[in-house]
Scaffold this motif. Structure first.
Motif, PDB file in Angstrom:
ATOM      1  N   ARG A  33     -11.133   6.937  16.302  1.00 49.13           N
ATOM      2  CA  ARG A  33     -12.602   6.919  16.260  1.00 49.13           C
ATOM      3  C   ARG A  33     -13.132   6.692  14.845  1.00 49.13           C
ATOM      4  NH1 ARG A  33     -13.918  12.450  19.231  1.00 49.13           N
ATOM      5  NH2 ARG A  33     -11.702  12.861  19.036  1.00 49.13           N
ATOM      6  N   LEU A  34     -12.244   6.658  13.877  1.00 47.16           N
ATOM      7  CA  LEU A  34     -12.656   6.541  12.482  1.00 47.16           C
ATOM      8  C   LEU A  34     -12.218   5.202  11.900  1.00 47.16           C
ATOM      9  CD1 LEU A  34     -11.531  10.094  11.280  1.00 47.16           C
ATOM     10  CD2 LEU A  34     -13.854   9.351  11.904  1.00 47.16           C
ATOM     11  N   PRO A  35     -13.030   4.641  10.995  1.00 49.07           N
ATOM     12  CA  PRO A  35     -12.568   3.441  10.301  1.00 49.07           C
ATOM     13  C   PRO A  35     -11.373   3.833   9.431  1.00 49.07           C
ATOM     14  CG  PRO A  35     -14.540   4.308   9.238  1.00 49.07           C
ATOM     15  CD  PRO A  35     -14.304   5.135  10.471  1.00 49.07           C
ATOM     16  N   HIS A  36     -10.345   3.019   9.434  1.00 43.92           N
ATOM     17  CA  HIS A  36      -9.168   3.370   8.627  1.00 43.92           C
ATOM     18  C   HIS A  36      -8.322   2.166   8.245  1.00 43.92           C
ATOM     19  CE1 HIS A  36      -7.741   3.668  12.830  1.00 43.92           C
ATOM     20  NE2 HIS A  36      -6.553   3.334  12.351  1.00 43.92           N
ATOM     21  N   ALA A  57      -3.238   0.970  10.255  1.00 46.33           N
ATOM     22  CA  ALA A  57      -4.058   0.561   9.113  1.00 46.33           C
ATOM     23  C   ALA A  57      -3.465  -0.671   8.451  1.00 46.33           C
ATOM     24  CB  ALA A  57      -4.132   1.705   8.097  1.00 46.33           C
ATOM     25  N   GLN A  58      -4.282  -1.328   7.640  1.00 47.06           N
ATOM     26  CA  GLN A  58      -3.763  -2.436   6.838  1.00 47.06           C
ATOM     27  C   GLN A  58      -3.051  -1.912   5.598  1.00 47.06           C
ATOM     28  OE1 GLN A  58      -7.013  -5.042   5.873  1.00 47.06           O
ATOM     29  NE2 GLN A  58      -7.193  -5.803   7.965  1.00 47.06           N
ATOM     30  N   TRP A  59      -3.622  -0.857   4.965  1.00 43.92           N
ATOM     31  CA  TRP A  59      -3.059  -0.365   3.715  1.00 43.92           C
ATOM     32  C   TRP A  59      -3.384   1.111   3.559  1.00 43.92           C
ATOM     33  CZ3 TRP A  59       0.639  -1.912   0.807  1.00 43.92           C
ATOM     34  CH2 TRP A  59       0.809  -1.411  -0.489  1.00 43.92           C
ATOM     35  N   VAL A  60      -2.398   1.903   3.156  1.00 41.18           N
ATOM     36  CA  VAL A  60      -2.581   3.333   2.932  1.00 41.18           C
ATOM     37  C   VAL A  60      -1.952   3.686   1.587  1.00 41.18           C
ATOM     38  CG1 VAL A  60      -2.138   5.669   3.788  1.00 41.18           C
ATOM     39  CG2 VAL A  60      -2.450   3.794   5.414  1.00 41.18           C
ATOM     40  N   ILE A  61      -2.665   4.495   0.819  1.00 41.53           N
ATOM     41  CA  ILE A  61      -2.143   5.043  -0.432  1.00 41.53           C
ATOM     42  C   ILE A  61      -2.087   6.555  -0.286  1.00 41.53           C
ATOM     43  CG2 ILE A  61      -2.531   5.360  -2.911  1.00 41.53           C
ATOM     44  CD1 ILE A  61      -4.077   2.689  -2.865  1.00 41.53           C
ATOM     45  N   GLY A  62      -0.953   7.147  -0.647  1.00 38.81           N
ATOM     46  CA  GLY A  62      -0.806   8.593  -0.673  1.00 38.81           C
ATOM     47  C   GLY A  62      -0.571   9.040  -2.105  1.00 38.81           C
ATOM     48  N   ILE A  63      -1.262  10.108  -2.527  1.00 40.69           N
ATOM     49  CA  ILE A  63      -1.085  10.627  -3.880  1.00 40.69           C
ATOM     50  C   ILE A  63      -0.793  12.120  -3.831  1.00 40.69           C
ATOM     51  CG2 ILE A  63      -2.433   8.844  -5.057  1.00 40.69           C
ATOM     52  CD1 ILE A  63      -4.822  10.713  -5.082  1.00 40.69           C
ATOM     53  N   ASP A  64       0.058  12.571  -4.756  1.00 39.66           N
ATOM     54  CA  ASP A  64       0.422  13.986  -4.817  1.00 39.66           C
ATOM     55  C   ASP A  64       0.957  14.288  -6.217  1.00 39.66           C
ATOM     56  OD1 ASP A  64       0.995  16.273  -2.526  1.00 39.66           O
ATOM     57  OD2 ASP A  64       2.281  16.503  -4.280  1.00 39.66           O
ATOM     58  N   ILE A  65       0.860  15.537  -6.632  1.00 39.50           N
ATOM     59  CA  ILE A  65       1.347  15.956  -7.950  1.00 39.50           C
ATOM     60  C   ILE A  65       2.875  16.025  -8.013  1.00 39.50           C
ATOM     61  CG2 ILE A  65       1.253  18.446  -7.487  1.00 39.50           C
ATOM     62  CD1 ILE A  65       0.293  18.749 -10.441  1.00 39.50           C
ATOM     63  N   SER A  66       3.518  16.248  -6.868  1.00 41.55           N
ATOM     64  CA  SER A  66       4.967  16.460  -6.846  1.00 41.55           C
ATOM     65  C   SER A  66       5.733  15.142  -6.759  1.00 41.55           C
ATOM     66  CB  SER A  66       5.344  17.347  -5.658  1.00 41.55           C
ATOM     67  OG  SER A  66       6.749  17.367  -5.498  1.00 41.55           O
ATOM     68  N   ASP A  67       6.499  14.830  -7.807  1.00 43.34           N
ATOM     69  CA  ASP A  67       7.315  13.619  -7.748  1.00 43.34           C
ATOM     70  C   ASP A  67       8.447  13.770  -6.740  1.00 43.34           C
ATOM     71  OD1 ASP A  67       7.960  15.445  -9.902  1.00 43.34           O
ATOM     72  OD2 ASP A  67       9.475  14.038 -10.589  1.00 43.34           O
ATOM     73  N   VAL A  68       8.878  15.015  -6.463  1.00 44.39           N
ATOM     74  CA  VAL A  68       9.895  15.241  -5.425  1.00 44.39           C
ATOM     75  C   VAL A  68       9.311  14.912  -4.051  1.00 44.39           C
ATOM     76  CG1 VAL A  68      11.353  16.976  -4.307  1.00 44.39           C
ATOM     77  CG2 VAL A  68      11.153  16.933  -6.805  1.00 44.39           C
TER      78      VAL A  68
END
Length: 192
Positions: A33-36, A57-68
């Protein structure tokens, strides 16, 4: 903050959240129901929600502080060519040249950052927030952090995001797919 990175790296090395391969239940209910088309997963951990969004989706970016956690996310998403994971200290805010149709932030309490997220949405874009909620019942065993600093005050999410058109708001108890009970604040809003 380096101490946060060390703490989260240790948790992921020790197998924290390894059983959480499923996306957040509310995201499963709402995603179609959401644009994504282009999405951002803030504090993505090992990428369970980013991988779910990437299925349509066409493209997703995930970000987090933990490099592990980011290394785990990259490995778990190695079969997907439309998702990218980046290490980022979210206490420093975020900086992107692009805007997103959907931004997801699940169980990471940072009200200042949350207030910034609408500026990274396209008009009509959606912000999806799910936070651990402060809950005053000492007899109830809740999943999530014991320290109230890592839980959000009732009403705080809706107040912080009052510039968005609310599509869904909820504060209360939820049983997750692993059978754990959580006190959650949920908010989905659209940028008008």
């Amino acid at each position: 903050m380096e101490s946060d990175r060390i703490k989260w790296n240790q948790r992921y090395r020790e197998g924290a959240y390894v059983a959480r391969k499923h996306p957040t239940a509310l995201l499963e209910d709402w995603l179609e129901r959401l644009p994504h088309s282009v999405a951002l997963d803030v504090a993505c951990g090992s990428g369970r929600n980013a991988r779910y969004i990437a299925q349509s989706a066409q493209w997703v970016i995930g970000i987090d502080i933990s490099d592990v956690a980011i290394a785990q996310a990259r490995k778990l998403a190695s079969h997907l060519d439309n998702v990218e994971f980046k290490v980022s200290d979210l206490d420093d805010g975020i900086s992107f040249e692009q805007q997103f149709d959907l931004i997801v932030m699940v169980r990471y309490v940072n009200v200042e950052l949350m207030c910034m997220l609408p500026e990274f949405l396209v008009p009509g874009g959606a912000l999806f927030i799910e936070e651990h909620l402060r809950w005053d019942d000492p007899d109830l065993e809740l999943a999530g952090p014991k320290n109230p600093d890592y839980r959000i005050e009732p009403g705080a999410v809706a107040r912080a995001l009052d510039s968005l058109e609310p599509l869904h708001t909820f504060e209360g108890l939820v049983t997750d797919p692993l059978g754990e009970q959580s006190a959650l604040a949920q908010f989905i809003g659209r940028k008008v």
